[in-house]
Write a protein that holds these residues in place. Structure first.
Motif, PDB file in Angstrom:
ATOM      1  N   ALA A  54       0.818  -1.213   0.000  1.00 44.40           N
ATOM      2  CA  ALA A  54       0.000   0.000   0.000  1.00 44.40           C
ATOM      3  C   ALA A  54       0.849   1.259   0.000  1.00 44.40           C
ATOM      4  N   ILE A  55       2.165   1.113   0.217  1.00 42.82           N
ATOM      5  CA  ILE A  55       3.074   2.251   0.299  1.00 42.82           C
ATOM      6  C   ILE A  55       4.343   1.931  -0.494  1.00 42.82           C
ATOM      7  N   THR A  56       5.183   2.924  -0.661  1.00 46.47           N
ATOM      8  CA  THR A  56       6.424   2.730  -1.408  1.00 46.47           C
ATOM      9  C   THR A  56       7.467   2.030  -0.540  1.00 46.47           C
ATOM     10  N   LEU A 101      10.468  -6.037  -4.685  1.00 48.03           N
ATOM     11  CA  LEU A 101      10.932  -4.696  -4.340  1.00 48.03           C
ATOM     12  C   LEU A 101      11.119  -4.516  -2.843  1.00 48.03           C
ATOM     13  N   TRP A 102      10.298  -5.219  -2.044  1.00 53.22           N
ATOM     14  CA  TRP A 102      10.450  -5.067  -0.588  1.00 53.22           C
ATOM     15  C   TRP A 102      10.914  -6.349   0.111  1.00 53.22           C
ATOM     16  N   LEU A 139       3.090 -17.225  -3.635  1.00 55.06           N
ATOM     17  CA  LEU A 139       4.515 -16.928  -3.532  1.00 55.06           C
ATOM     18  C   LEU A 139       5.154 -16.840  -4.915  1.00 55.06           C
ATOM     19  N   ASN A 140       4.392 -16.341  -5.875  1.00 61.68           N
ATOM     20  CA  ASN A 140       4.875 -16.280  -7.254  1.00 61.68           C
ATOM     21  C   ASN A 140       6.122 -15.419  -7.400  1.00 61.68           C
ATOM     22  N   ASN A 141       6.219 -14.349  -6.612  1.00 58.80           N
ATOM     23  CA  ASN A 141       7.341 -13.423  -6.735  1.00 58.80           C
ATOM     24  C   ASN A 141       8.395 -13.608  -5.648  1.00 58.80           C
ATOM     25  N   ALA A 142       8.277 -14.688  -4.888  1.00 58.90           N
ATOM     26  CA  ALA A 142       9.261 -14.955  -3.838  1.00 58.90           C
ATOM     27  C   ALA A 142      10.386 -15.819  -4.395  1.00 58.90           C
TER      28      ALA A 142
END
Length: 237
Positions: A54-56, A101-102, A139-142
């Motif tokens: 929800a945030i950068t 990204l995080w 967990l597609n992007n993990a």
């Protein structure tokens, strides 16, 4: 070992946990109930929840002003600083999609060092009373490194079904005669309706049956409120 967990939960003393399942599978409720049950034994367990998507990324972990050299903590880093000094058990829950990204910024937390390393060179340790919980749909992007370092708990929406959600709502209705009527209508009609919707229609967006039933419950709730107000001569906006 708890069923559904990988051996990584033993290696990490269960401090890093991924609760994986679609919306409506009961992830949040199970986490909240477990914390309440453990609190009832005499040791306070608090769930602190945030949505990192929800945030950068700078708002999550903080940013360094290159012009002045000042450091501004992000939401997650502020929570981490605050709760690493607290005596009670804290479950920091990242409730949102996993994003590279995080998630990559948490590598030092996920490894054996259990340190949150920030861009200003601060290294804040993870205390034994802290847990990191990732509440995600998939967990597609993990990365494999992230997955291998966490205990995995998978919750299938099919295991819960929509009936418990309906029963929880019907149990709260003041008019139990209406509850009995609605229960009969749902039991007779909802199954065929859901089957028709998922097998015959082309859906613009995938949805689980428990969420679909939840939408109908919210609509009915508002209709009942308006009907009750009309019977008592009240006006609604």
């Amino acid at each position: 070992m708890t069923p559904g967990m990988t051996s990584a939960s033993q290696n990490g003393a269960g401090q890093i946990v991924v609760v994986n399942g679609t919306s409506g599978s009961g992830k949040s409720t199970c986490i909240r109930m477990l914390a309440s049950a453990l609190t009832a034994t005499g040791e306070t367990h608090k769930v602190v929840r945030m949505n990192p998507k929800a945030i950068t990324a700078s708002q999550v972990f903080g940013r360094l002003d290159v012009a002045t050299g000042d450091w501004y903590d992000g939401i997650f880093s502020s929570l981490w600083r605050k709760y690493c000094r607290r005596p009670e058990h804290i479950w920091l829950t990242m409730d949102g999609p996993v994003d590279s990204l995080w998630i990559e910024n948490l590598n030092t937390v996920l490894d054996e060092n259990k340190l949150l390393t920030l861009a200003n060179a601060d290294r804040i340790p993870m205390t034994p009373t802290m847990k990191m919980i990732f509440e995600v749909e998939n967990l597609n992007n993990a990365s494999p490194a992230t997955v291998s370092r966490a205990g995995m708990i998978y919750m299938a929406a099919a295991s819960l079904g929509w009936e418990p959600v309906l029963e929880a709502w019907l149990g709260k209705l003041a008019d139990q005669e209406t509850a009995v009527l609605l229960r009969e209508l749902y039991q007779r009609n909802m199954g065929p309706l859901l089957q028709f919707m998922f097998e015959t229609l082309t859906l613009t967006m995938h949805n689980e049956s428990v969420n679909t039933v939840g939408y109908t419950i919210r609509y009915l709730e508002q209709l009942l409120i308006r009907a009750q107000a009309a019977n008592h001569g009240a006006s609604l906006p």
